[in-house]
Design an enzyme around this catalytic site. Structure first.
Site, PDB file in Angstrom:
ATOM      1  CE1 TYR A 169      23.284  -6.536  15.059  1.00 40.18           C
ATOM      2  CE2 TYR A 169      21.260  -6.956  16.041  1.00 40.18           C
ATOM      3  CZ  TYR A 169      22.163  -7.176  14.911  1.00 40.18           C
ATOM      4  OH  TYR A 169      22.038  -8.243  14.273  1.00 40.18           O
ATOM      5  CB  ALA A 172      23.176   0.105  13.790  1.00 43.47           C
TER       6      ALA A 172
END
Length: 257
Positions: A169, A172
């Site tokens: 996460y 990203a």
């Protein structure tokens, strides 16, 4: 950019996105609201927009797939004729502890968060470049032209204090920041691209009191922001015509806490 009768694609209309939709609709913008599985929720947001005089449609889309984004663009143009803005909020936030971390976790986060931002930015940005746009005036003289606005969503923490157990996460969302800056340069001067990096906006329902105290201890404003603070940030970026390639932290000072 004046929002009256502008056409905005909004992804991720749950929770905070509902408030963003309401703010955009209240200014007369028309919305294409995407959903992946929960159509009823998007339709409810559409009804709320209709109540304030805004037209809206709900479009099913997997935003990591080119064909789905093509369909989203086609449906939006079929209904409204053009696209003037994109607010890309849809994301995932899965916990991925180190011992259980897999390649599949990496792929899913990068696809849902980073790849979708790239595809939407490229394809919707290309559509915006076709617009006539709004002239930017200074003392009655034309000094520029704005054909569209793109707002992406990063995270306050990812570049300096990444969360533990959220490695894919974090990467990203860091990619979203880089994409925002790169898209801003590629689409200048007519399409403006910025990101919002939220901090503590809505307290998770399962957050312990101890964890809440820790968050507040490291947040100078000592409170959760609430969804309207994100909506106000979106409205600012939609209005501002001399801001591009920037990351607006809406975090109560968490990034300096």
């Amino acid at each position: 950019m004046q929002l009256k009768d502008k056409v905005i694609i909004l992804t991720g209309a749950a929770r905070v996105g509902k408030t963003v939709a309401r703010y955009l609709g209240s200014k007369g913008a028309h919305l294409a609201i995407t959903y992946f599985t929960h159509k009823t929720e998007s339709e409810f947001v559409c009804e709320e927009c209709s109540a304030v005089g805004s037209k809206s449609i709900a479009v099913k889309a997997d935003l990591s797939k080119t064909e789905d984004i093509k369909n989203l663009i086609e449906e939006t143009k079929k209904q409204f004729g053009r696209i003037d803005g994109l607010v890309h909020m849809a994301a995932i936030y899965p916990k991925t502890p180190w011992q259980a971390l897999t390649e599949a976790d990496w792929d899913k986060n990068m696809t849902v968060i980073a790849k979708s931002t790239f595809l939407l930015g490229k394809m919707v940005g290309t559509e915006m470049l076709k617009n006539t746009g709004d002239d930017v005036l200074n003392n009655g003289q034309k000094i520029g032209n704005v054909k569209g606005k793109i707002i992406t969503f990063s995270d306050w923490s990812v570049l300096t204090r990444p969360y533990k157990d959220y490695l894919p996460y974090n990467v990203a969302k860091a990619a979203v920041t880089a994409l925002t800056k790169s898209l801003a340069k590629e689409l200048a001067p007519s399409v403006l691209v910025n990101a919002i990096a939220p901090g503590p906006i809505l307290m998770p329902p399962d957050l312990s009191e101890e964890d809440n105290r820790e968050v507040m201890k490291n947040t100078p404003l000592d409170r959760w922001g609430g969804e309207e603070e994100i909506a106000k940030a979106v409205m600012y970026l939609m209005d501002a015509d001399f801001v591009t390639g920037q990351v607006l932290f809406v975090d109560g000072g968490r990034s300096i806490g």
